[in-house]
Design a protein around this motif. Structure first.
Motif, short mmCIF file in Angstrom:
data_model
loop_
_atom_site.label_atom_id
_atom_site.label_comp_id
_atom_site.label_asym_id
_atom_site.label_seq_id
_atom_site.Cartn_x
_atom_site.Cartn_y
_atom_site.Cartn_z
N PRO A 1 0.84 -1.20 0.00
CA PRO A 1 0.00 0.00 0.00
C PRO A 1 0.87 1.25 0.00
O PRO A 1 2.11 1.17 -0.05
CB PRO A 1 -0.79 -0.14 1.31
N ALA B 1 0.11 4.51 4.73
CA ALA B 1 -0.90 3.58 5.25
C ALA B 1 -0.23 2.54 6.15
O ALA B 1 0.76 1.93 5.76
CB ALA B 1 -1.64 2.90 4.10
N TYR C 1 -1.48 -4.84 6.96
CA TYR C 1 -0.45 -5.59 6.24
C TYR C 1 0.76 -5.73 7.16
O TYR C 1 0.96 -4.93 8.08
CB TYR C 1 -0.09 -4.91 4.92
N MET D 1 -7.29 -4.89 2.85
CA MET D 1 -6.25 -4.51 1.89
C MET D 1 -6.84 -3.80 0.68
O MET D 1 -6.21 -2.89 0.13
CB MET D 1 -5.46 -5.75 1.46
N SER E 1 -9.32 -1.78 0.75
CA SER E 1 -9.55 -0.40 1.18
C SER E 1 -8.24 0.38 1.15
O SER E 1 -8.21 1.57 0.77
CB SER E 1 -10.18 -0.36 2.58
N ASN E 2 -7.14 -0.25 1.55
CA ASN E 2 -5.83 0.40 1.48
C ASN E 2 -5.48 0.79 0.05
O ASN E 2 -5.03 1.90 -0.22
CB ASN E 2 -4.75 -0.55 2.01
N ARG F 1 -5.32 4.82 -2.12
CA ARG F 1 -3.99 5.29 -2.50
C ARG F 1 -4.02 6.74 -3.01
O ARG F 1 -3.14 7.55 -2.68
CB ARG F 1 -3.38 4.38 -3.56
N ASP G 1 -4.25 8.96 -0.04
CA ASP G 1 -2.96 9.05 0.64
C ASP G 1 -1.97 9.91 -0.14
O ASP G 1 -1.18 10.66 0.46
CB ASP G 1 -2.38 7.64 0.85
N ARG H 1 -2.19 7.26 7.87
CA ARG H 1 -3.57 6.73 7.87
C ARG H 1 -3.55 5.31 8.40
O ARG H 1 -2.78 4.47 7.93
CB ARG H 1 -4.18 6.75 6.47
N TYR H 2 -4.38 5.04 9.38
CA TYR H 2 -4.57 3.68 9.87
C TYR H 2 -6.05 3.37 9.67
O TYR H 2 -6.90 3.80 10.45
CB TYR H 2 -4.18 3.56 11.34
N ALA H 3 -6.36 2.66 8.57
CA ALA H 3 -7.75 2.40 8.18
C ALA H 3 -8.47 3.73 7.98
O ALA H 3 -8.10 4.49 7.09
CB ALA H 3 -8.44 1.51 9.20
#
Length: 377
Positions: free
Chosen positions: A109, A113, A117, A218, A220-221, A225, A228, A244-246
Protein backbone atom coordinates in the motif's frame (compact mmCIF):
# COMPACT_ATOMS: atom_id res chain seq x y z
CA UNK A 1 -14.20 -14.12 -28.34
CA UNK A 2 -11.31 -13.21 -26.01
CA UNK A 3 -8.37 -15.58 -26.51
CA UNK A 4 -8.11 -16.26 -22.76
CA UNK A 5 -11.71 -17.49 -22.81
CA UNK A 6 -11.01 -19.53 -25.92
CA UNK A 7 -8.08 -21.12 -24.09
CA UNK A 8 -10.33 -22.05 -21.20
CA UNK A 9 -12.88 -23.58 -23.57
CA UNK A 10 -10.04 -25.47 -25.23
CA UNK A 11 -9.11 -26.95 -21.86
CA UNK A 12 -12.72 -27.93 -21.28
CA UNK A 13 -13.55 -29.29 -24.75
CA UNK A 14 -10.07 -30.21 -26.05
CA UNK A 15 -10.63 -28.05 -29.14
CA UNK A 16 -7.63 -26.84 -31.18
CA UNK A 17 -6.13 -23.51 -30.16
CA UNK A 18 -4.60 -21.11 -32.70
CA UNK A 19 -0.99 -19.98 -32.33
CA UNK A 20 -1.90 -16.31 -31.94
CA UNK A 21 -4.34 -17.10 -29.14
CA UNK A 22 -1.80 -19.39 -27.47
CA UNK A 23 0.83 -16.62 -27.52
CA UNK A 24 -1.65 -14.20 -25.97
CA UNK A 25 -2.32 -16.70 -23.20
CA UNK A 26 1.40 -17.14 -22.54
CA UNK A 27 1.94 -13.37 -22.38
CA UNK A 28 -0.97 -13.01 -19.95
CA UNK A 29 0.34 -15.80 -17.72
CA UNK A 30 3.93 -14.53 -17.78
CA UNK A 31 2.80 -11.01 -16.90
CA UNK A 32 1.08 -12.26 -13.75
CA UNK A 33 3.92 -14.61 -12.85
CA UNK A 34 6.44 -11.75 -13.08
CA UNK A 35 4.37 -9.92 -10.46
CA UNK A 36 4.29 -13.09 -8.29
CA UNK A 37 0.52 -13.28 -8.73
CA UNK A 38 -1.50 -16.45 -9.37
CA UNK A 39 -2.53 -17.06 -12.96
CA UNK A 40 -6.32 -17.19 -13.21
CA UNK A 41 -8.07 -17.35 -16.59
CA UNK A 42 -11.79 -17.43 -15.80
CA UNK A 43 -14.29 -17.59 -12.97
CA UNK A 44 -14.57 -21.34 -13.53
CA UNK A 45 -10.79 -21.61 -13.33
CA UNK A 46 -10.89 -19.68 -10.02
CA UNK A 47 -13.44 -22.17 -8.70
CA UNK A 48 -11.13 -25.06 -9.62
CA UNK A 49 -8.10 -23.44 -8.02
CA UNK A 50 -9.97 -22.89 -4.76
CA UNK A 51 -11.85 -26.22 -4.95
CA UNK A 52 -15.20 -24.46 -4.67
CA UNK A 53 -18.55 -24.64 -6.46
CA UNK A 54 -18.55 -22.61 -9.68
CA UNK A 55 -22.32 -22.17 -9.51
CA UNK A 56 -22.03 -20.44 -6.16
CA UNK A 57 -19.44 -18.03 -7.55
CA UNK A 58 -21.49 -17.35 -10.67
CA UNK A 59 -24.67 -16.57 -8.75
CA UNK A 60 -22.63 -14.44 -6.35
CA UNK A 61 -21.32 -12.36 -9.23
CA UNK A 62 -24.88 -12.08 -10.57
CA UNK A 63 -25.95 -10.74 -7.13
CA UNK A 64 -28.39 -13.60 -6.52
CA UNK A 65 -26.84 -14.87 -3.25
CA UNK A 66 -26.47 -11.79 -1.05
CA UNK A 67 -28.54 -13.14 1.85
CA UNK A 68 -26.87 -16.58 1.75
CA UNK A 69 -23.36 -15.17 1.47
CA UNK A 70 -23.28 -12.97 4.57
CA UNK A 71 -24.47 -12.91 8.15
CA UNK A 72 -24.83 -9.34 9.37
CA UNK A 73 -23.91 -8.39 12.95
CA UNK A 74 -24.35 -5.06 14.73
CA UNK A 75 -21.48 -3.93 16.94
CA UNK A 76 -21.81 -1.16 19.49
CA UNK A 77 -19.30 1.65 19.04
CA UNK A 78 -17.80 3.33 22.09
CA UNK A 79 -18.53 6.70 20.51
CA UNK A 80 -22.18 5.80 20.13
CA UNK A 81 -24.21 4.16 17.39
CA UNK A 82 -23.55 0.84 15.71
CA UNK A 83 -21.08 -0.64 13.26
CA UNK A 84 -22.30 -3.50 11.08
CA UNK A 85 -19.99 -6.44 10.40
CA UNK A 86 -20.40 -8.94 7.57
CA UNK A 87 -19.42 -12.55 8.30
CA UNK A 88 -18.93 -14.32 4.93
CA UNK A 89 -20.19 -17.87 4.74
CA UNK A 90 -18.83 -21.08 3.21
CA UNK A 91 -17.61 -20.90 -0.36
CA UNK A 92 -17.38 -17.11 -0.45
CA UNK A 93 -15.12 -17.05 2.59
CA UNK A 94 -12.76 -19.62 1.01
CA UNK A 95 -12.43 -17.67 -2.22
CA UNK A 96 -11.98 -14.35 -0.44
CA UNK A 97 -9.21 -15.89 1.68
CA UNK A 98 -7.48 -17.02 -1.51
CA UNK A 99 -7.76 -13.59 -3.16
CA UNK A 100 -6.46 -11.92 -0.02
CA UNK A 101 -3.51 -14.20 0.73
CA UNK A 102 -2.40 -14.95 -2.84
CA UNK A 103 -3.05 -11.58 -4.49
CA UNK A 104 -3.80 -8.64 -2.20
CA UNK A 105 -1.20 -9.32 0.49
CA UNK A 106 1.49 -9.30 -2.19
CA UNK A 107 0.75 -5.67 -3.07
CA UNK A 108 2.30 -2.86 -1.05
CA UNK A 109 0.00 0.00 0.00
CA UNK A 110 0.96 3.67 0.17
CA UNK A 111 3.84 4.42 2.61
CA UNK A 112 1.47 6.55 4.71
CA UNK A 113 -0.90 3.58 5.25
CA UNK A 114 -0.16 1.42 8.29
CA UNK A 115 -3.13 -0.90 8.72
CA UNK A 116 -3.85 -4.42 7.47
CA UNK A 117 -0.45 -5.59 6.24
CA UNK A 118 2.68 -7.08 7.86
CA UNK A 119 4.87 -4.02 7.31
CA UNK A 120 2.50 -1.72 9.15
CA UNK A 121 1.12 -1.74 12.67
CA UNK A 122 -0.27 0.52 15.36
CA UNK A 123 3.09 1.15 17.03
CA UNK A 124 4.80 2.02 13.74
CA UNK A 125 2.00 4.42 12.89
CA UNK A 126 1.98 6.13 16.29
CA UNK A 127 5.79 6.35 16.31
CA UNK A 128 5.67 8.83 13.41
CA UNK A 129 3.94 11.35 15.67
CA UNK A 130 6.02 11.07 18.84
CA UNK A 131 7.13 14.35 20.44
CA UNK A 132 4.91 16.43 18.13
CA UNK A 133 3.58 19.71 19.51
CA UNK A 134 0.40 19.63 17.43
CA UNK A 135 -1.89 16.72 16.53
CA UNK A 136 -4.90 16.90 14.20
CA UNK A 137 -7.04 13.79 14.05
CA UNK A 138 -9.68 13.08 11.39
CA UNK A 139 -11.96 10.07 10.97
CA UNK A 140 -13.63 8.79 7.79
CA UNK A 141 -17.30 7.88 7.96
CA UNK A 142 -18.30 4.37 6.78
CA UNK A 143 -14.83 3.95 5.30
CA UNK A 144 -15.18 0.44 3.82
CA UNK A 145 -18.64 1.15 2.42
CA UNK A 146 -17.31 4.13 0.43
CA UNK A 147 -15.12 1.76 -1.62
CA UNK A 148 -17.28 0.43 -4.44
CA UNK A 149 -16.97 -2.46 -6.86
CA UNK A 150 -15.86 0.08 -9.48
CA UNK A 151 -12.67 0.86 -7.53
CA UNK A 152 -12.16 -2.83 -6.75
CA UNK A 153 -12.56 -3.69 -10.43
CA UNK A 154 -9.89 -1.11 -11.31
CA UNK A 155 -7.53 -2.59 -8.69
CA UNK A 156 -7.73 -6.14 -10.06
CA UNK A 157 -7.57 -4.85 -13.64
CA UNK A 158 -4.47 -2.77 -12.85
CA UNK A 159 -2.76 -5.88 -11.50
CA UNK A 160 -3.07 -7.46 -14.95
CA UNK A 161 -6.24 -9.57 -14.73
CA UNK A 162 -8.57 -9.62 -17.71
CA UNK A 163 -11.47 -7.13 -17.49
CA UNK A 164 -14.26 -9.70 -17.14
CA UNK A 165 -12.38 -11.67 -14.49
CA UNK A 166 -11.46 -8.43 -12.68
CA UNK A 167 -15.14 -7.53 -12.65
CA UNK A 168 -16.10 -10.97 -11.33
CA UNK A 169 -13.47 -10.73 -8.59
CA UNK A 170 -14.78 -7.31 -7.66
CA UNK A 171 -18.29 -8.74 -7.26
CA UNK A 172 -16.93 -11.55 -5.07
CA UNK A 173 -15.27 -8.98 -2.81
CA UNK A 174 -18.23 -6.59 -2.50
CA UNK A 175 -21.86 -6.75 -1.41
CA UNK A 176 -25.15 -4.92 -1.78
CA UNK A 177 -26.41 -6.29 1.55
CA UNK A 178 -26.34 -3.30 3.88
CA UNK A 179 -28.53 -2.00 6.69
CA UNK A 180 -31.33 0.24 5.46
CA UNK A 181 -29.65 3.45 6.61
CA UNK A 182 -26.60 2.62 4.48
CA UNK A 183 -28.34 1.20 1.41
CA UNK A 184 -28.05 4.56 -0.39
CA UNK A 185 -24.30 3.88 -0.72
CA UNK A 186 -25.12 1.18 -3.29
CA UNK A 187 -26.95 3.60 -5.59
CA UNK A 188 -25.16 5.00 -8.61
CA UNK A 189 -24.39 8.73 -8.32
CA UNK A 190 -25.74 11.01 -11.06
CA UNK A 191 -22.24 11.29 -12.51
CA UNK A 192 -21.87 7.50 -12.92
CA UNK A 193 -21.21 6.10 -16.39
CA UNK A 194 -21.28 2.43 -17.33
CA UNK A 195 -17.85 0.91 -18.04
CA UNK A 196 -16.93 0.37 -21.67
CA UNK A 197 -16.81 -3.40 -21.21
CA UNK A 198 -20.02 -5.28 -21.96
CA UNK A 199 -20.18 -7.76 -19.06
CA UNK A 200 -22.85 -10.51 -19.06
CA UNK A 201 -24.12 -9.61 -15.57
CA UNK A 202 -26.80 -7.22 -14.29
CA UNK A 203 -25.56 -3.77 -13.27
CA UNK A 204 -28.44 -2.06 -11.45
CA UNK A 205 -26.61 -1.10 -8.25
CA UNK A 206 -22.99 -1.29 -7.24
CA UNK A 207 -21.62 -3.29 -4.35
CA UNK A 208 -19.37 -1.93 -1.62
CA UNK A 209 -16.73 -3.48 0.61
CA UNK A 210 -18.23 -5.52 3.47
CA UNK A 211 -16.62 -4.91 6.85
CA UNK A 212 -15.66 -8.40 7.97
CA UNK A 213 -14.51 -10.00 4.70
CA UNK A 214 -10.80 -10.89 4.62
CA UNK A 215 -10.35 -9.04 1.32
CA UNK A 216 -11.82 -5.72 2.48
CA UNK A 217 -8.93 -4.35 4.58
CA UNK A 218 -6.25 -4.51 1.89
CA UNK A 219 -8.68 -3.48 -0.86
CA UNK A 220 -9.55 -0.40 1.18
CA UNK A 221 -5.83 0.40 1.48
CA UNK A 222 -5.31 0.10 -2.27
CA UNK A 223 -8.47 2.05 -3.08
CA UNK A 224 -7.35 4.87 -0.77
CA UNK A 225 -3.99 5.29 -2.50
CA UNK A 226 -5.10 8.48 -4.30
CA UNK A 227 -6.31 9.87 -0.96
CA UNK A 228 -2.96 9.05 0.64
CA UNK A 229 -1.14 10.68 -2.29
CA UNK A 230 -3.15 13.89 -1.97
CA UNK A 231 -2.87 14.13 1.80
CA UNK A 232 0.83 13.25 1.82
CA UNK A 233 1.50 16.03 -0.67
CA UNK A 234 -0.53 18.47 1.43
CA UNK A 235 1.31 17.40 4.58
CA UNK A 236 4.76 17.89 3.04
CA UNK A 237 3.79 21.33 1.72
CA UNK A 238 2.58 22.47 5.14
CA UNK A 239 5.15 20.94 7.47
CA UNK A 240 3.00 18.05 8.73
CA UNK A 241 3.61 14.34 9.15
CA UNK A 242 0.63 12.37 7.78
CA UNK A 243 -0.43 8.76 8.48
CA UNK A 244 -3.57 6.73 7.87
CA UNK A 245 -4.57 3.68 9.87
CA UNK A 246 -7.75 2.40 8.18
CA UNK A 247 -10.21 5.27 8.65
CA UNK A 248 -8.04 7.22 11.13
CA UNK A 249 -6.12 10.13 9.63
CA UNK A 250 -3.48 11.86 11.75
CA UNK A 251 -1.44 15.00 11.03
CA UNK A 252 1.30 16.14 13.38
CA UNK A 253 3.76 19.02 13.41
CA UNK A 254 6.19 20.94 15.59
CA UNK A 255 4.33 24.11 14.64
CA UNK A 256 1.33 25.12 12.53
CA UNK A 257 1.96 26.48 9.03
CA UNK A 258 2.43 30.25 9.11
CA UNK A 259 -0.72 32.24 8.39
CA UNK A 260 -3.10 29.27 8.59
CA UNK A 261 -5.72 28.75 11.28
CA UNK A 262 -6.95 25.34 12.47
CA UNK A 263 -10.29 25.94 10.75
CA UNK A 264 -8.59 26.69 7.42
CA UNK A 265 -6.34 23.63 7.68
CA UNK A 266 -9.34 21.45 8.44
CA UNK A 267 -11.29 22.87 5.50
CA UNK A 268 -8.41 22.20 3.13
CA UNK A 269 -7.91 18.63 4.34
CA UNK A 270 -11.63 17.79 4.29
CA UNK A 271 -11.82 19.20 0.76
CA UNK A 272 -9.19 16.70 -0.39
CA UNK A 273 -10.99 13.88 1.43
CA UNK A 274 -14.24 14.66 -0.40
CA UNK A 275 -12.50 14.98 -3.77
CA UNK A 276 -11.17 11.43 -3.28
CA UNK A 277 -14.64 10.02 -2.64
CA UNK A 278 -14.66 9.74 1.15
CA UNK A 279 -16.62 11.51 3.89
CA UNK A 280 -15.37 13.04 7.14
CA UNK A 281 -16.91 11.88 10.41
CA UNK A 282 -17.28 15.40 11.82
CA UNK A 283 -17.91 14.29 15.40
CA UNK A 284 -14.45 12.69 15.67
CA UNK A 285 -12.28 15.63 14.66
CA UNK A 286 -9.76 16.43 17.42
CA UNK A 287 -6.95 18.93 17.93
CA UNK A 288 -4.22 18.58 20.56
CA UNK A 289 -1.92 21.56 20.99
CA UNK A 290 1.23 22.24 23.02
CA UNK A 291 0.96 21.04 26.62
CA UNK A 292 -2.06 18.79 26.03
CA UNK A 293 -2.24 15.00 26.26
CA UNK A 294 -1.53 13.43 22.89
CA UNK A 295 -2.91 10.05 21.88
CA UNK A 296 -2.69 8.31 18.48
CA UNK A 297 -4.61 5.07 17.96
CA UNK A 298 -5.00 4.68 21.72
CA UNK A 299 -1.27 5.10 22.37
CA UNK A 300 0.41 7.98 24.17
CA UNK A 301 2.90 9.77 21.90
CA UNK A 302 4.15 12.44 24.28
CA UNK A 303 7.63 10.88 24.50
CA UNK A 304 10.19 9.23 22.27
CA UNK A 305 8.20 5.96 22.04
CA UNK A 306 4.47 5.16 21.98
CA UNK A 307 3.03 3.90 25.28
CA UNK A 308 -0.15 2.06 26.20
CA UNK A 309 -2.52 4.16 28.29
CA UNK A 310 -3.34 2.85 31.77
CA UNK A 311 -7.05 3.22 31.08
CA UNK A 312 -6.85 0.91 28.05
CA UNK A 313 -4.89 -1.77 29.92
CA UNK A 314 -7.29 -1.68 32.87
CA UNK A 315 -10.34 -1.91 30.60
CA UNK A 316 -9.03 -4.98 28.74
CA UNK A 317 -8.10 -6.68 32.01
CA UNK A 318 -11.54 -5.95 33.48
CA UNK A 319 -13.43 -7.30 30.46
CA UNK A 320 -11.35 -10.50 30.24
CA UNK A 321 -11.82 -11.13 33.94
CA UNK A 322 -15.57 -10.63 33.66
CA UNK A 323 -15.81 -13.01 30.67
CA UNK A 324 -13.90 -15.73 32.52
CA UNK A 325 -16.29 -15.39 35.44
CA UNK A 326 -19.67 -14.78 33.78
CA UNK A 327 -19.23 -15.85 30.15
CA UNK A 328 -19.03 -13.97 26.87
CA UNK A 329 -22.78 -13.69 26.26
CA UNK A 330 -23.59 -12.35 29.72
CA UNK A 331 -20.81 -9.76 29.67
CA UNK A 332 -21.73 -8.64 26.14
CA UNK A 333 -25.26 -7.97 27.40
CA UNK A 334 -23.95 -6.09 30.42
CA UNK A 335 -21.76 -3.96 28.13
CA UNK A 336 -24.85 -3.37 25.96
CA UNK A 337 -23.54 -4.94 22.79
CA UNK A 338 -26.10 -6.16 20.25
CA UNK A 339 -24.38 -9.53 19.77
CA UNK A 340 -21.75 -11.72 21.37
CA UNK A 341 -19.98 -11.83 17.99
CA UNK A 342 -19.65 -8.06 17.92
CA UNK A 343 -18.36 -7.99 21.50
CA UNK A 344 -15.87 -10.77 20.73
CA UNK A 345 -14.45 -8.73 17.84
CA UNK A 346 -14.37 -5.63 20.02
CA UNK A 347 -12.20 -7.41 22.60
CA UNK A 348 -9.95 -8.75 19.84
CA UNK A 349 -9.44 -5.22 18.55
CA UNK A 350 -8.59 -3.88 22.00
CA UNK A 351 -5.98 -6.57 22.54
CA UNK A 352 -4.43 -5.80 19.14
CA UNK A 353 -3.51 -2.37 20.52
CA UNK A 354 -1.10 -3.93 23.01
CA UNK A 355 0.81 -6.30 20.73
CA UNK A 356 3.49 -3.98 19.36
CA UNK A 357 3.75 -1.74 22.41
CA UNK A 358 3.74 -3.97 25.49
CA UNK A 359 4.57 -7.56 24.58
CA UNK A 360 4.27 -8.82 28.16
CA UNK A 361 0.74 -7.44 28.54
CA UNK A 362 -0.21 -8.70 25.08
CA UNK A 363 0.92 -12.25 25.87
CA UNK A 364 -1.17 -12.17 29.04
CA UNK A 365 -4.26 -10.69 27.38
CA UNK A 366 -4.01 -12.84 24.25
CA UNK A 367 -3.51 -16.04 26.26
CA UNK A 368 -6.68 -15.31 28.22
CA UNK A 369 -8.55 -14.30 25.07
CA UNK A 370 -7.66 -17.55 23.25
CA UNK A 371 -9.53 -19.48 25.95
CA UNK A 372 -12.77 -17.75 24.97
CA UNK A 373 -14.73 -19.86 22.43
CA UNK A 374 -15.58 -17.97 19.25
CA UNK A 375 -19.35 -17.27 19.12
CA UNK A 376 -19.55 -18.46 15.49
CA UNK A 377 -17.31 -21.54 15.69
Amino acid sequence: MESWLAHHLYQEACAPLGEEAAQDIRRYAMSLQEKRLPVVFTLKHLAKITDTDYRVLHTTVARRREDENYRLFAVKKRSGGRRFLHAPCGTLSIVQEFLNSEILQRISPHPAAFAFYPGGGIRECAQRHCDAKWLLHFDLKDFFHHVTEVEVFEIFKSLGYRPLLAFEMSRICTTTKLPRRLSKLCKFPKSYRDPDENFPYPVSRWGVLPQGASTSPMLSNLAARSLDDELSTYARSNGFVYTRYADDLTFSAARLPKGKSISRIRKEIVGLVVECGFVENKSKFRVSGPGSRKVVLGLLVDGERPRLTKATAKRIDRLLHAISKYGLVEVSRHERFDSAYGFYNHISGLIAYTKDVDVGRWEDFNGRFQKIPSPIS
